[in-house]
Design a protein around this motif. Structure first.
Motif, mmCIF file in Angstrom:
data_model
loop_
_atom_site.group_PDB
_atom_site.id
_atom_site.type_symbol
_atom_site.label_atom_id
_atom_site.label_comp_id
_atom_site.label_asym_id
_atom_site.label_seq_id
_atom_site.Cartn_x
_atom_site.Cartn_y
_atom_site.Cartn_z
ATOM 1 N N ASP A 156 -5.477 3.878 2.275
ATOM 2 C CA ASP A 156 -6.290 2.911 1.538
ATOM 3 C C ASP A 156 -5.526 2.266 0.399
ATOM 4 O O ASP A 156 -5.873 1.168 -0.048
ATOM 5 C CB ASP A 156 -7.541 3.605 0.994
ATOM 6 C CG ASP A 156 -8.498 4.004 2.103
ATOM 7 O OD1 ASP A 156 -8.405 3.409 3.200
ATOM 8 O OD2 ASP A 156 -9.318 4.912 1.889
ATOM 9 N N SER A 157 -4.493 2.935 -0.086
ATOM 10 C CA SER A 157 -3.723 2.384 -1.201
ATOM 11 C C SER A 157 -2.588 1.476 -0.746
ATOM 12 O O SER A 157 -1.921 0.863 -1.575
ATOM 13 C CB SER A 157 -3.141 3.532 -2.046
ATOM 14 O OG SER A 157 -2.290 4.355 -1.252
ATOM 15 N N THR A 158 -2.368 1.376 0.566
ATOM 16 C CA THR A 158 -1.320 0.492 1.076
ATOM 17 C C THR A 158 -1.713 -0.951 0.809
ATOM 18 O O THR A 158 -2.830 -1.356 1.119
ATOM 19 C CB THR A 158 -1.131 0.711 2.587
ATOM 20 O OG1 THR A 158 -0.838 2.076 2.838
ATOM 21 C CG2 THR A 158 0.006 -0.155 3.107
ATOM 22 N N THR B 257 -13.127 1.147 -3.187
ATOM 23 C CA THR B 257 -11.916 1.009 -2.380
ATOM 24 C C THR B 257 -11.988 -0.235 -1.511
ATOM 25 O O THR B 257 -11.032 -1.005 -1.412
ATOM 26 C CB THR B 257 -11.712 2.253 -1.503
ATOM 27 O OG1 THR B 257 -11.656 3.415 -2.327
ATOM 28 C CG2 THR B 257 -10.431 2.148 -0.698
ATOM 29 N N GLU C 173 -11.376 -3.585 -3.466
ATOM 30 C CA GLU C 173 -9.980 -3.932 -3.735
ATOM 31 C C GLU C 173 -9.269 -4.415 -2.476
ATOM 32 O O GLU C 173 -8.530 -5.412 -2.506
ATOM 33 C CB GLU C 173 -9.255 -2.715 -4.316
ATOM 34 C CG GLU C 173 -7.796 -2.947 -4.660
ATOM 35 C CD GLU C 173 -7.630 -4.026 -5.721
ATOM 36 O OE1 GLU C 173 -6.585 -4.706 -5.699
ATOM 37 O OE2 GLU C 173 -8.542 -4.201 -6.555
#
Length: 714
Positions: free
Chosen positions: A232-234, A331, A334
């Motif tokens: 998810d942070s990619t 999440t 973003e």
């Protein structure tokens, strides 16, 4: 109502009935010889047995499954099974977690996989959208019509040339133009705002683009070639169709895109396990468009809510245009911000993202604004009901449900076979009672009812074979009940018709006229009755599921057949029989005997030239005649009947003492009808009184003579 002027032509209707029956039989015979048709209908789960699969959803720890989500999973599985042509499948929930799927017969592995696979909601970028037909279909239609392809598909000349080299033809066919939103699409704007980009959006877009470039340099950017695991942070987007053309313009993808026919319902069953990190080819849910999509950018579990409403205008005022409102968690907010920042302002289809559920594209809207707060709004050319349906699909599909097969067992048909035997026996007994009643009530005319039921049964069987072969219908025990009830209800139409004809006979019509006029009046009642039955069957079929739909289907089928039979067989048969001597002259066994129908002699003396004696009349006919005479004020006839009845009673006395008195009274009774007839022949009141006095004097003389006779005997 006047008699029908046109001459009846029963032979023409018999011909049409024969053509329909022979055509159905020929189609079934051809299917048996050259295809997989059978001479017996396919049986459902309760009669043939089958396979029972129990599915248990697999979710992460601490995650609960709501009833709404489980019901949506059941609906998706039912849609998959129905789209494969398997009917009479039973799909239900067990407890508050498991799903039970019962499939009739021995389903193939493809059907089993459709049941086992999970339903996942994902967001992907659109690389190409075009005509739903296969390339082969497009070329055939263009050759037959002499048209040339060349519609603008939103690709650059270089990309189009690349696709033409790979497919050997135009990649788009009859695709949509650059300025036309693809089917299933729409626009995405910030909820409550306008579609116009602001300076802040431009800055965020630039920032997002720089982040994407940095990610690409570090091997974590677009595509899956970097080899690193996507989280998810990619940074997003993971895929850019313009920059990563080499990833989706491969021989494999282009070949699959060219050969896929989204107009074929079998290619829209869903349930395919598509890779999440590679470009894929997919169809729209309605089969109106075909897509090449990039890897999964956003998972549906980050969609917090979805609901239908109305779009807001540029000034924030609500309009009358339906819209679907989306709300993402932190999440998802973003990630969706990064996606819309990259695709907003680009040409179609690069400014679109596809919402895919169960391997099918629900919607592919274009982005008109950068969504920064996680609240988006999808607008387009759809109704409020369509918006509500899309919102339910997005909301219920937001949590991926992976199923594990808990058990898979075979179901024995033994119990169903016993029920079928009992049901068929009950049906035969019921039909036998109908036949017996028809023969007792209508005598030989009852054979028309029997033959009509036989014709209805033959047509029903042929249509069941056709539905079983072409549409995968399976006959369940409920379906058998629907057939028995439907064929039994068909007898009502015949009875209504026969009774209407009898009413016309009682009115004094001859049989030929009674058949035509009776049919003209009876068919209205028949059509109204069958329309109500058909409406009930349709509503039941729409609202019900499982075996209840089988009952509704067979009930509606028999209603249609009933109308055909009464129109093409029963009525023409009665027209034909009315011309025969047996029925036309009113034979006692014909069921059309005027003596048994209580017809007055005067009416039939003019209609059929028949004279009915009093001794041949039934008690019911005599009672009706007396009632009519009393209503008309014919009291003299009543007096005659009373005197005749008294004379009849006196004739039962057989002793020697009463012979003289009986003879005198009988003579008086025979003379009174003549006097009464004379009294009714236009006499004045004074003349009638004088006649009454003379009658009294004659009675006195008769009584005196009788007394003298008794004294002489003594």
């Amino acid at each position: 109502m006047s008699d029908i002027e046109e001459k009846p032509r029963p032979g023409l209707r018999f011909l049409w009935l024969a053509i329909i029956t022979v055509a159905l039989a020929a189609i079934i015979a051809g299917g048996v010889i050259w295809s997989n048709a059978t001479t017996t209908p396919k049986l459902a789960l309760d009669l043939e047995g089958g396979t029972s699969i129990i599915l248990e959803p697999q979710v992460s720890e601490g995650t609960d499954i709501s009833k709404e989500q489980l019901d949506q999973a059941v609906a998706i599985i039912r849609q998959r099974v129905d789209s494969t042509g398997v009917s009479e499948a039973e799909i239900s929930t067990q407890g508050d977690r498991n799903i039970v799927v019962n499939l009739p017969g021995n389903p193939d592995e493809e059907t089993r996989n459709l049941v086992r696979s999970s339903a996942q909601l994902v967001f992907r970028r659109v690389a190409l959208v075009g005509d739903p037909r296969s390339q082969e279909q497009i070329q055939k239609e263009q050759e037959s019509s002499g048209e040339e392809s060349g519609a603008d598909d939103g690709l650059s000349d270089e990309e189009r040339k690349r696709l033409e080299d790979l497919t050997g033809a135009d990649s788009q066919g009859d695709g949509q133009g650059e300025d036309q939103a693809p089917s299933g699409g729409g626009d995405v704007v910030e909820a409550g705002g306008s579609a116009t980009k602001t300076d802040e959006s431009t800055e965020e877009t630039k920032s997002s683009e720089s982040e994407s470039k940095d990610a690409e340099k570090s091997g974590e950017g677009s595509g899956s070639s970097g080899g690193s695991k996507v989280t998810d942070s990619t940074p997003r987007p993971l895929f850019d169709p313009e920059k990563d053309a080499s990833e989706w313009q491969t021989d494999t993808i282009i070949k699959e895109y060219s050969e896929l026919d989204c107009t074929n319902k079998k290619n829209r069953t869903g349930g395919q396990q598509q890779p999440s990190d590679e470009p894929v080819v997919s169809c729209s849910e309605d089969g109106q468009a075909k897509y090449i999509l990039g890897p999964v950018e956003l998972s549906g579990d980050h969609l917090a809510d979805a609901n239908a409403g109305y779009a807001a205008g540029a000034n924030g005022v609500q309009t009358n245009n339906p819209a679907v409102n989306l709300s993402f968690d932190s999440t998802g907010r973003e990630i969706f911000k990064q996606i819309t920042s990259d695709i907003t302002g680009k040409q179609q289809p690069y400014n679109q993202f596809a919402i895919e559920l169960d391997g099918l594209v629900l919607s592919a809207p274009s982005s008109n604004a950068v969504i920064t707060d996680g609240n988006a709004q999808i607008t387009g050319n759809f109704t409020l009901d369509e918006a509500q349906t899309l919102a339910n699909q997005l909301k219920n599909g937001s949590l991926p449900l992976s199923f594990q097969v808990q058990s898979e067992d075979q179901i024995s048909p033994t119990l169903g076979s016993n029920y079928l035997k009992i049901g068929l026996l009950t049906g035969l007994v019921g039909l036998l009672l109908v036949v017996v009643y028809s023969l007792l009530q209508y005598r030989v005319l009852g054979l028309v009812t029997v033959s009509s039921l036989v014709v209805a049964g033959v047509l029903t069987y042929l249509l069941l074979l056709l539905a079983s072969w072409r549409y995968g219908y399976r006959l369940s025990l409920a379906g058998v009940a629907g057939i028995i009830i439907g064929i039994g209800m068909a007898a009502d139409s015949f009875i209504v018709y026969f009774e209407r004809v009898r009413d016309e006979l009682r009115s004094g019509r001859n049989l030929l006229s009674a058949v035509e006029v009776g049919w003209d009046r009876a068919k209205r009642t028949i059509y109204a009755s069958k329309a109500v039955n058909m409406l009930a069957a349709v509503i039941l079929y729409i609202l019900a599921v499982g075996s209840v739909r089988g009952f509704a289907f067979t009930l509606g089928l028999t209603v249609i057949i009933d109308v055909l039979v009464v129109f093409l067989f029963t009525h023409p048969m009665l027209q034909f029989l009315a011309r025969t001597k047996f029925f036309g002259e009113g034979h006692p066994m014909s069921g059309m005997d005027p003596r048994l129908l209580g017809v007055k002699p005067a009416a039939y003396r003019g209609a059929l030239n028949l004279s009915i004696d009093d001794k041949d009349k039934t008690p019911e006919a005599k009672r009706r005649e007396k009632a009519r005479m009393r209503k008309a004020g014919m009291t003299a006839e009543n007096g005659s009947d009373t005197t005749t009845a008294a004379a009849s009673e006196s004739e039962e006395i057989t002793t020697d003492e009463s012979k003289a008195s009986t003879a005198a009274k009988s003579k008086t009774a025979e003379s009174k009808p003549a006097k009464s007839a004379a009294a009714a022949g236009g006499m004045t009141i004074a003349e009638r009184k004088a006649a009454a006095r003379r009658a009294e004097e004659d009675d006195a003389v008769t009584d005196s003579t009788a007394d003298d006779g008794k004294e002489a005997d003594k």
